[in-house]
Design a protein around this motif. Sequence first.
Motif, PDB file in Angstrom:
ATOM      1  N   ALA A   1       0.672  -1.240   0.061  1.00 21.68           N
ATOM      2  CA  ALA A   1      -0.075   0.145   0.023  1.00 21.68           C
ATOM      3  C   ALA A   1       1.019   1.286   0.041  1.00 21.68           C
ATOM      4  CB  ALA A   1      -0.782   0.080   1.018  1.00 21.68           C
ATOM      5  N   GLY A   2       2.044   1.171   0.337  1.00 21.92           N
ATOM      6  CA  GLY A   2       3.113   2.220   0.122  1.00 21.92           C
ATOM      7  C   GLY A   2       3.051   3.269   1.536  1.00 21.92           C
TER       8      GLY A   2
ATOM      9  N   GLY B   1      -1.788   0.313  -7.082  1.00 22.24           N
ATOM     10  CA  GLY B   1      -1.974   1.222  -7.798  1.00 22.24           C
ATOM     11  C   GLY B   1      -1.818   2.559  -6.902  1.00 22.24           C
ATOM     12  N   ILE B   2      -2.234   2.426  -5.537  1.00 19.37           N
ATOM     13  CA  ILE B   2      -2.320   3.654  -4.585  1.00 19.37           C
ATOM     14  C   ILE B   2      -0.807   3.709  -4.395  1.00 19.37           C
ATOM     15  CG2 ILE B   2      -2.778   4.199  -2.262  1.00 19.37           C
ATOM     16  CD1 ILE B   2      -5.543   2.654  -2.510  1.00 19.37           C
ATOM     17  N   ARG B   3      -0.071   2.547  -4.080  1.00 20.65           N
ATOM     18  CA  ARG B   3       1.306   2.845  -3.938  1.00 20.65           C
ATOM     19  C   ARG B   3       1.947   3.561  -4.746  1.00 20.65           C
ATOM     20  NH1 ARG B   3       4.328  -2.721  -4.564  1.00 20.65           N
ATOM     21  NH2 ARG B   3       3.850  -2.059  -6.660  1.00 20.65           N
TER      22      ARG B   3
ATOM     23  N   ARG C   1      -3.787   8.923  -9.381  1.00 15.11           N
ATOM     24  CA  ARG C   1      -4.509   8.275 -10.652  1.00 15.11           C
ATOM     25  C   ARG C   1      -5.672   7.584 -10.247  1.00 15.11           C
ATOM     26  NH1 ARG C   1      -0.763   5.769 -15.068  1.00 15.11           N
ATOM     27  NH2 ARG C   1      -0.166   7.915 -15.458  1.00 15.11           N
ATOM     28  N   VAL C   2      -5.346   6.613  -9.180  1.00 17.30           N
ATOM     29  CA  VAL C   2      -6.369   5.837  -8.366  1.00 17.30           C
ATOM     30  C   VAL C   2      -7.648   6.428  -8.017  1.00 17.30           C
ATOM     31  CG1 VAL C   2      -6.708   4.053  -6.635  1.00 17.30           C
ATOM     32  CG2 VAL C   2      -4.540   3.849  -8.149  1.00 17.30           C
TER      33      VAL C   2
ATOM     34  N   VAL D   1      -9.503   5.893  -2.180  1.00 16.16           N
ATOM     35  CA  VAL D   1      -8.398   5.606  -1.700  1.00 16.16           C
ATOM     36  C   VAL D   1      -8.219   5.779  -0.176  1.00 16.16           C
ATOM     37  CG1 VAL D   1      -5.891   6.762  -1.463  1.00 16.16           C
ATOM     38  CG2 VAL D   1      -7.208   6.577  -3.902  1.00 16.16           C
ATOM     39  N   GLU D   2      -8.932   6.617   0.578  1.00 18.23           N
ATOM     40  CA  GLU D   2      -8.880   6.729   2.026  1.00 18.23           C
ATOM     41  C   GLU D   2      -9.629   5.553   2.320  1.00 18.23           C
ATOM     42  OE1 GLU D   2      -9.919   9.434  -0.133  1.00 18.23           O
ATOM     43  OE2 GLU D   2      -7.989  10.350   0.264  1.00 18.23           O
ATOM     44  N   GLY D   3     -10.574   4.896   1.784  1.00 17.02           N
ATOM     45  CA  GLY D   3     -11.186   3.635   2.452  1.00 17.02           C
ATOM     46  C   GLY D   3     -10.306   2.702   2.416  1.00 17.02           C
TER      47      GLY D   3
END
Length: 411
Positions: A67-68, A251-253, A258-259, A266-268
Amino acid sequence: MTRQPFIARNPSLLIFLACLALFTLLVTVFSEAMGTGLISTSFVKTLGKTLCLCLVAIAMDLVWGYAGILSLGHFAFFGLGGYMIGMWLMYARTRDIVVTSMANAEIPPTDAEVISGIGNQIFGVVGSSDFPLIWAFSHSLTLQLILVVAVPGLLALVFGWLAFRSRVTGVYLSILTQAMTLALALYLFQNDSGLRGNNGLSGLQNLPGADAIPQATISLWFLWASALALALGYGFATWVVSGKFGSVLRGIRDDEARVRFLGYSVEGYKLFIFTVTAIIAAIAGALYYPQAGIINPAEIAPIASIYLAVWVAIGGRGRLYGAVIGAAFVSLVSTWFTGGQVPSIPLGFYTVDWVDWWLVLLGLSFVLVTLFAPKGIGGLFDLITDRQSPMRHGQDLGPDQGALQEKEADS
């Protein structure tokens, strides 16, 4: 097109489970509890604790490698899990002692007298005898097991919701998680925290009602429980990262903006993985500290979470097996160096004592791995299996911005 079964898509899971089962079987056969005695009880405990550290490393790899989110506070959840189960262990064990000591009294003791005696035994070291509110459920194993999951999970949920809704990212988020860990550790150091301050909880290796059972057998029980937890944790983590959820995490990482533009919450996703990994870390801690025998606030200090990140980096973040390898490697090598088994090196003007120099060696290893082997020890498996990196058309290989990029595709 027919979708392949989960196991077919993740053959490494079967390999890992087979290796773990073989390891557990061999340790069991050669342990003192089985009569061979080739592996001492103390080393069985070390191996059991190592399996717990591998589990918390998997949690760290999920939140950081996939998740980065570089969390420098996940070992706090590990420690909270230990405190939750430690309260029941200490209460139940102390109750057995108090009841036994009062058994010969001419007048049978009342429940209030027994509770008062337990309070004196537990909290006398900090000048108190009253049970704090946080010990309200310490008499019940079931309730304390629920708290093992509920307390760290709730803390992670609240902290994550506040941080992620504010879109705090990068180094700022890492500092916040470290500040949370430091605040928790400083609170626990106080005698009025309700958890015996700097003294912590001790005697956790003594299971209530198991006086007749040798420690060799108990250590083997915990080894089995730790191996089972690691197997379930690895299987769950593999399931998470192998599907659509895992693709969104990566993708979030790699490109959070963009995600978010594609319509994903993203926050969820961040909040879910942060909370779930906190619970995994707490379960690992609940199995670790009964084997260690003691837990105190120093276990929750920020440096412990930094060590956790180092283990994952050395093993290879973004690879579940890499996290396991890194945690196991560092844990066992640390035991070897700090246990006095490595002879000191006299240089005439100075004697190299590895107990003092181990942390320096660990830090140097982290720097070298970061500079020359960013994929960690787990990256060696890529060479063995001839695994090729995916064509990303010049995008960052990640998980951090500025990572080495591949050449642009021909077309």
